[in-house]
Design a protein around this motif. Structure first.
Motif, short mmCIF file in Angstrom:
data_model
loop_
_atom_site.label_atom_id
_atom_site.label_comp_id
_atom_site.label_asym_id
_atom_site.label_seq_id
_atom_site.Cartn_x
_atom_site.Cartn_y
_atom_site.Cartn_z
N UNK A 246 -8.24 12.06 -9.81
CA UNK A 246 -8.48 10.79 -9.11
C UNK A 246 -7.38 9.79 -9.39
N UNK A 247 -6.96 9.09 -8.33
CA UNK A 247 -5.95 8.06 -8.48
C UNK A 247 -5.32 7.72 -7.15
N UNK A 248 -4.37 6.81 -7.19
CA UNK A 248 -3.58 6.49 -6.01
C UNK A 248 -2.33 7.36 -6.05
N UNK A 249 -2.10 8.06 -4.96
CA UNK A 249 -0.96 8.97 -4.87
C UNK A 249 0.15 8.33 -4.05
N UNK A 250 1.35 8.34 -4.61
CA UNK A 250 2.50 7.72 -3.98
C UNK A 250 3.56 8.76 -3.69
N UNK A 251 4.23 8.63 -2.55
CA UNK A 251 5.38 9.48 -2.31
C UNK A 251 6.65 8.70 -2.61
N UNK A 252 7.65 9.44 -2.96
CA UNK A 252 8.92 8.86 -3.44
C UNK A 252 10.06 9.71 -2.91
N UNK A 253 11.14 9.04 -2.56
CA UNK A 253 12.29 9.80 -2.11
C UNK A 253 13.57 9.00 -2.22
N UNK A 254 14.67 9.71 -2.28
CA UNK A 254 15.96 9.07 -2.32
C UNK A 254 16.32 8.52 -3.68
N UNK A 255 17.57 8.09 -3.78
CA UNK A 255 18.05 7.40 -4.97
C UNK A 255 19.19 6.51 -4.53
N UNK A 256 19.19 5.29 -5.01
CA UNK A 256 20.21 4.32 -4.67
C UNK A 256 20.46 4.21 -3.18
N UNK A 257 19.50 3.75 -2.36
CA UNK A 257 18.22 3.20 -2.82
C UNK A 257 17.13 4.27 -2.95
N UNK A 258 16.13 3.93 -3.72
CA UNK A 258 14.96 4.77 -3.90
C UNK A 258 13.82 4.16 -3.10
N UNK A 259 13.03 5.01 -2.46
CA UNK A 259 11.95 4.54 -1.60
C UNK A 259 10.60 4.98 -2.13
N UNK A 260 9.60 4.11 -1.93
CA UNK A 260 8.22 4.40 -2.31
C UNK A 260 7.30 4.09 -1.14
N UNK A 261 6.25 4.89 -1.02
CA UNK A 261 5.20 4.58 -0.05
C UNK A 261 4.21 3.60 -0.65
N UNK A 262 3.22 3.23 0.15
CA UNK A 262 2.24 2.24 -0.28
C UNK A 262 1.08 2.88 -1.05
N UNK A 263 0.98 4.19 -0.99
CA UNK A 263 -0.05 4.90 -1.74
C UNK A 263 -1.27 5.25 -0.90
N UNK A 264 -1.93 6.33 -1.28
CA UNK A 264 -3.18 6.74 -0.65
C UNK A 264 -4.16 7.13 -1.76
N UNK A 265 -5.40 6.67 -1.61
CA UNK A 265 -6.39 6.88 -2.66
C UNK A 265 -7.00 8.28 -2.57
N UNK A 266 -7.05 8.94 -3.71
CA UNK A 266 -7.74 10.22 -3.82
C UNK A 266 -8.83 10.06 -4.88
N UNK A 267 -10.05 10.35 -4.48
CA UNK A 267 -11.18 10.25 -5.39
C UNK A 267 -11.90 11.59 -5.43
N UNK A 268 -12.01 12.15 -6.62
CA UNK A 268 -12.69 13.43 -6.82
C UNK A 268 -13.97 13.16 -7.61
N UNK A 269 -15.08 13.29 -6.93
CA UNK A 269 -16.36 12.95 -7.55
C UNK A 269 -17.50 13.64 -6.83
N UNK A 270 -18.52 13.97 -7.59
CA UNK A 270 -19.72 14.56 -7.00
C UNK A 270 -20.74 13.47 -6.67
#
Length: 114
Positions: A90-114
């Protein structure tokens, strides 16, 4: 400037699966390294998986054998297939790419629960 947008998160029961996508607004073919990171509540952001331009992958020990990272340069998209999900994923998952500049997404929530 490249924007990264994640999708595919949600609520899933333990043992279930999700597939995350990260779509880039520009070409990712020149990005030598792309990756998925996650941040659980109260914890630091941690590396989940990396995929390099030639297709080589690297995984955190905690997800080896359960998660698969991939990229489709033609679609400017990176994926994370997550199987056998556990509550500790469980957590917020972010994607990342590149370097100089480096880019990040805004995140997507993943929740694992019964």
């Amino acid at each position: 400037q490249v924007q990264l947008v994640e999708s595919g998160g949600g609520l899933v029961q333990p043992g279930g699966s999700l597939r995350l996508s990260c779509v880039a607004s520009g070409s990712i073919s020149s990005m030598f390294k792309m990756g998925w990171y996650r941040q659980a509540p109260g914890k630091q952001r941690e590396l989940v998986a990396l995929v390099f331009r030639g297709g080589v992958t690297n995984y955190a020990d905690s997800v080896k054998g359960r998660f698969t990272i991939s990229r489709d340069n033609a679609k400017n998209t990176m994926y994370l297939q997550m199987n056998s999900l556990r509550p500790e994923d469980t957590g917020v998952y972010y994607c990342n790419g590149g370097s100089s500049p480096e880019y990040w997404g805004q995140g997507t929530q993943v929740t694992v629960s019964s």
